[in-house]
Design an enzyme around this catalytic site. Structure first.
Site, PDB file in Angstrom:
ATOM      1  N   SER A  63       0.053 -39.064 -14.475  1.00 26.18           N
ATOM      2  CA  SER A  63       0.913 -37.884 -14.322  1.00 26.18           C
ATOM      3  C   SER A  63       2.320 -38.185 -13.833  1.00 26.18           C
ATOM      4  CB  SER A  63       0.269 -36.891 -13.375  1.00 26.18           C
ATOM      5  OG  SER A  63      -0.646 -36.090 -14.065  1.00 26.18           O
TER       6      SER A  63
ATOM      7  N   ASN B 208     -11.479 -42.053 -10.388  1.00 21.68           N
ATOM      8  CA  ASN B 208     -12.736 -41.359 -10.117  1.00 21.68           C
ATOM      9  C   ASN B 208     -13.396 -41.904  -8.855  1.00 21.68           C
ATOM     10  OD1 ASN B 208     -14.574 -39.274 -10.916  1.00 21.68           O
ATOM     11  ND2 ASN B 208     -16.025 -40.843 -11.561  1.00 21.68           N
TER      12      ASN B 208
ATOM     13  N   ALA C 281     -15.722 -33.448 -17.344  1.00 26.99           N
ATOM     14  CA  ALA C 281     -16.737 -32.999 -16.387  1.00 26.99           C
ATOM     15  C   ALA C 281     -17.710 -34.126 -16.079  1.00 26.99           C
ATOM     16  CB  ALA C 281     -17.484 -31.783 -16.940  1.00 26.99           C
TER      17      ALA C 281
ATOM     18  N   THR D 161       2.479 -38.375  -8.321  1.00 23.83           N
ATOM     19  CA  THR D 161       1.258 -39.166  -8.298  1.00 23.83           C
ATOM     20  C   THR D 161       0.686 -39.170  -9.700  1.00 23.83           C
ATOM     21  OG1 THR D 161       0.177 -37.130  -7.603  1.00 23.83           O
ATOM     22  CG2 THR D 161       0.665 -38.749  -5.899  1.00 23.83           C
ATOM     23  N   GLY D 162      -0.164 -40.149  -9.980  1.00 25.49           N
ATOM     24  CA  GLY D 162      -0.745 -40.227 -11.311  1.00 25.49           C
ATOM     25  C   GLY D 162      -2.175 -40.716 -11.270  1.00 25.49           C
TER      26      GLY D 162
ATOM     27  N   TYR E 288      -2.284 -26.375 -10.775  1.00 19.75           N
ATOM     28  CA  TYR E 288      -1.965 -27.579 -11.539  1.00 19.75           C
ATOM     29  C   TYR E 288      -2.754 -27.609 -12.842  1.00 19.75           C
ATOM     30  CZ  TYR E 288      -0.533 -32.427 -12.213  1.00 19.75           C
ATOM     31  OH  TYR E 288       0.034 -33.569 -12.705  1.00 19.75           O
TER      32      TYR E 288
END
Length: 418
Positions: A122, A387, A181, A359-360, A219
């Site tokens: 991002s 993750n 998900a 941030t990304g 967001y």
């Protein structure tokens, strides 16, 4: 919230705030050897394992020197919490600090380097916002005009403006919440897939909007997919060309690329590893991917040097006219430490200093890239996994080490905010 739900909320949309703790494959650590700091006639002095400083003079007034020892401690913790590699580079006036830990490749055990390229997730959003703000300064775009003025019929509500999109106040649902998900199966389903922008917008529009236009910050990667459509419509060229002509070329960013839909990172790079949802499962090498689900929301590749150069130039007034930069810096409070402008975050640190950047998170990589208000000191920090909430929590501590002269105490668990 389950770990699988966390990725959908966090991937590419992470804030510089604690995220849910994650479990994954155990530590894979190999301390990087000291690097050579390049430059013309620069004296070097080693400051620890995987750390070098180009010793010169002068730094931005009012800030203490960066705590490189503390920064190394933070990177050590990233490895113990599941990142195969970690790096940080600080450019501070005429002084450069480089700190590395671990490996760039778990197979051949190559030490990670601050020269390595990586997927920036991002952080791409700041690049997209800069292009649209340049177009606004050229009178080709009005920030307060409806998106549908430029892209007729794209969105179901004419009240959604360009400003709403760039500030995550449109209410457009984030399609990536459903796409990821499940971290590994979701990623494998799209890692080689090529989407159009309109296909991604259509995925978002299948779900109800999160809020009325302008009513709240929420967001969503969908916002910056819309930004990519706007860039292409207004310039008549692909986003790759807009990035190249307006940012990468003028700033001579030799390590920054938009290769979509190609899957490879050019040249020297650090591999990225996705942490599965199942505790104890092996890390998944996520380096090769189209990143087509992200595109103008998160598909750029860069390096620590180039990101520091970019934010220093942006905040120093070299990419936008003063009025346009002021619009970018019209921040809305998100939580106690973070505010969001137009494709730009402000983070308020423990020592009272505020820093600006983004941030990304993209599969395999977490990135922090921030600079002082004047752009004179900039930090980019990377962990080569995603993750993993413990790694995400820990990476935030690089900011205090870089800008406050001490690392903030590292939390091991927290609450995910989007």
């Amino acid at each position: 919230m389950s770990r699988s739900a966390v990725l959908g909320a966090v991937v590419l949309s992470l804030l510089a705030v604690p995220a849910r703790a994650a479990t994954g494959e155990g530590t894979d650590r190999s301390a990087g050897s000291p690097q050579r700091t390049t430059g013309t006639g620069a004296a070097e002095r080693a400051t620890g394992a995987g750390t070098t400083v180009r010793a010169t003079t002068a730094r931005p007034s009012g800030l203490p020197a960066p705590d490189t020892a503390g920064l190394g401690t933070v990177l050590d913790k990233l490895l113990t919490r599941g990142a195969p590699g970690a790096l940080a580079r600080i450019d501070d006036g005429t002084k450069t600090y480089r700190v590395t830990r671990g490996v760039a490749d778990r197979t051949n055990r190559t030490a990670i380097s601050t020269d390595d390229r990586f997927r920036i997730g991002s952080v791409t959003k700041s690049f997209s916002a800069v292009v649209l703000l340049q177009l606004a300064a050229e009178k080709k775009l009005s920030l307060d005009a409806p998106v549908n003025r430029y892209l007729p019929g794209l969105l179901p509500d004419d009240r959604i403006t360009v400003r709403h999109v760039l500030g995550h106040r449109s209410g457009l649902y984030d399609f990536s919440n459903d796409m990821f998900a499940s971290s590994v199966s979701g990623f494998e389903a799209v890692r080689n897939k090529v989407f159009t922008y309109r296909q991604l917008v259509a995925l978002s529009l299948k779900k109800p909007r999160t809020n009325a236009p302008g009513a709240a910050y929420s967001y969503s990667n969908t916002n910056f997919v819309v930004a990519g459509l706007l860039i292409e419509k207004l310039t008549g060229k692909p986003v790759r060309t807009a990035y190249q002509d307006r940012i990468i070329g003028p700033l001579k960013l030799a390590d920054t690329f938009y290769v979509h839909p190609d899957t490879k990172i050019p040249g020297r790079y650090a591999r990225g590893y996705l942490t599965p949802d199942t505790a104890g499962a092996r890390l998944v090498d996520a380096t090769a991917q189209t990143a087509s689900w992200a595109q103008s929301a998160g598909a750029l590749i860069s390096s620590a040097h180039d990101l520091n150069t970019f934010y220093s130039a942006l905040l120093g007034g070299k990419l936008l006219p003063a009025a346009a930069l002021k619009e970018m810096e019209r921040f809305v409070r998100v939580n106690s430490t973070t505010s969001y402008g137009l494709g730009l975050r402000r983070r308020d640190l423990s020592c009272g200093v505020s820093v600006y950047g983004h941030t990304g998170a993209v599969q395999g990589y977490y990135t922090y890239a921030f600079a002082t208000k004047d752009g004179r000191r900039a930090l980019t920090a990377l962990a080569t996994t995603s993750n993993n909430g413990q790694v995400l929590d820990t990476l935030a501590a690089t900011l205090d080490a870089a800008f406050c002269g001490r690392p903030k105490s590292v939390r091991t668990q927290g609450v995910t905010h989007h």
